[in-house]
Design a protein around this motif. Sequence first.
Motif, short mmCIF file in Angstrom:
data_model
loop_
_atom_site.label_atom_id
_atom_site.label_comp_id
_atom_site.label_asym_id
_atom_site.label_seq_id
_atom_site.Cartn_x
_atom_site.Cartn_y
_atom_site.Cartn_z
N GLN A 1 -2.51 -3.69 -6.35
CA GLN A 1 -1.66 -3.14 -7.38
C GLN A 1 -0.65 -4.18 -7.85
N GLN B 1 2.12 4.48 -3.78
CA GLN B 1 1.36 3.29 -3.39
C GLN B 1 2.17 2.01 -3.55
N GLY C 1 0.81 -1.21 0.00
CA GLY C 1 0.00 0.00 0.00
C GLY C 1 0.85 1.26 0.00
N LEU D 1 -4.53 2.96 -1.14
CA LEU D 1 -4.64 2.06 -2.29
C LEU D 1 -6.00 1.35 -2.30
N GLY E 1 -4.20 -1.95 1.41
CA GLY E 1 -5.04 -0.78 1.15
C GLY E 1 -6.42 -0.90 1.78
N SER F 1 -0.86 4.51 1.88
CA SER F 1 -1.66 3.78 2.86
C SER F 1 -1.19 4.09 4.28
#
Lengths: 340, 340
Positions: free
Chosen positions: A335, A267, A224, A331, B13, A228
């Motif tokens: 990802q 992120q 994150g 986030l 996240g 985050s």
Amino acid sequence: MDQTVMLGHGSGGSMMKRIIDEVFLAAYPSAELLQGNDAAVLPAPSAGERLAFSTDGFVVSPHFFPGGDIGRLAVCGTVNDVATSGAKPLYLSCGFILEEGFPIDDLKRICQSMADVAKEAGVSLVTGDTKVVNKGHGDGIYITTAGIGLIPEGIDLGGQNIKPGDAVLVSGTLGDHGITVMSCREGLSFKTDLQSDAAPLNHLIADVLSAAPHTRCFRDPTRGGLASTLNEFAQQANVDITIEEDAIPVKDSVRGACEMLGYDVLQVANEGKMVCVVDANEAQVALRAMQANKYGADAAIIGYVSSVQPDRLPKVYLKTSFGGTRILDMLVGEQLPRIC
Amino acid sequence: MDQTVMLGHGSGGSMMKRIIDEVFLAAYPSAELLQGNDAAVLPAPSAGERLAFSTDGFVVSPHFFPGGDIGRLAVCGTVNDVATSGAKPLYLSCGFILEEGFPIDDLKRICQSMADVAKEAGVSLVTGDTKVVNKGHGDGIYITTAGIGLIPEGIDLGGQNIKPGDAVLVSGTLGDHGITVMSCREGLSFKTDLQSDAAPLNHLIADVLSAAPHTRCFRDPTRGGLASTLNEFAQQANVDITIEEDAIPVKDSVRGACEMLGYDVLQVANEGKMVCVVDANEAQVALRAMQANKYGADAAIIGYVSSVQPDRLPKVYLKTSFGGTRILDMLVGEQLPRIC
């Protein structure tokens, strides 16, 4: 010795004894492990010392990458989580979930890497467990570590301590770990010296605490990323946080890779960086303490804390290089899976 | 709430925050978890109290079986390992490795089961971690717990303390867990009330210690069964151990299943039994203490310790029902994979 992991290595019987003796004890022969009991017995803490306790699982793919491997991550991740409380990390447990067929040589390499970085961090691997799952039901190796540290009297760190006016620091360049692992996995070559930042930061944290006694908290921006971590802080302390894009250290190679691939570097996961919030009066001494540590050469003051705007929820704001301000969100979704 | 586990639940996240809030904190809202920091901060032990630390990973298949589930096992396994040191288990960490697609309802059921048995044992889940792996790279759910307990001054247990002349006890019937899980997995039906014995034994251990202060050690005969535990003891203390087949409690249904399937019940895994070695003078009081505990009703004295025979290695001997004596070896290879 066997060439690959077999189901019998998780049996509780003689094959398990063999892998323990020849792989685990060979790499980290701590007195507690050698004792051979089900629980490690550790010395009594000094009067007033509280315990810090944390755990982290590691499923990174691939298992080896520039700058580290799953073993180095597994030690550093838990050492860093324990250290964020202001504790001196001392003891680690290690649970392996191995897949039938995993090469024993890779396991030895991973255990040696764990032993090396544990030594650097000053922690002992004192207890462990090994399970083996059938081929096709794992991914070679998963590692879950847990760690115990001792917190000296008078130390009280945590996101809840953050106050308006505080300064926000980061201990170095962002995104190195996430972009390295992703590049490895996708077979991308950026013709650069990208490597993971995986590192034990307990000594860096101790240096900062000694220089800046009004440090509020530390947190490592792993999954994150910075976005985050700062959003967690803002919610935990009910404050706004504003950071300056130009102040955030990012390597050119990482920035380039992020732009090409469409990732927001804020992120992306880090494994050897600390975010630190301190009393503004101690921001400079905290910064110098970080910079004097080998893992903090690129440390920077990146922003500040303020009161939440009237009738708003706590937010993180990013002042961009172009002079604008945007909200920096946590986030959403995933990802880069299997990054740690 | 989402119906199944997705990669985003391990992202660091907002989806991860959601699964933490709605599943984990809903099941076990400990003060330390609610604090939301990377490490749980725990009170300072009293003067002289040593720490006990242990970890255990759980990969059992299937996840649910008569008498328990992977969550109950994950709490009991670590509670029992910590308790074998004579410690009072207090704090648990929990690392989940979830596979994409795992049903959230199953996860909730497992977390509730963990919460229930943690309450019975008197331990708190104070810190945790969640990773999600892609579909096809796990097996629904793996759990690794670690536990901390405090050992009162003056308590010193361990296999190294065993002496010739000591008595060997077991807290109840053997093989229940292994045979139950195996039957479940293979779809066998023995038309019996077979169920796993998974249970927290810390209170039983405390009862025995209070009745029999010269207890040498405890160990739970999990993977590898009683045979492996006794062989570990024999090697650790450099002694011989002799047990009597007729004295070992085994349910008829388990004995029958073992005979049919060709398993040696002494090598089958248990998850709610303790082997205990005590000074022979305290064998009867230790036995009565076990029998008075709800998990020790079928406890029995099963054998004794003696000096190693001249020019021999330490061995475990089984006096059979037919009057013979055979060497009881540690399990070789793998008997029942994924049993815990």
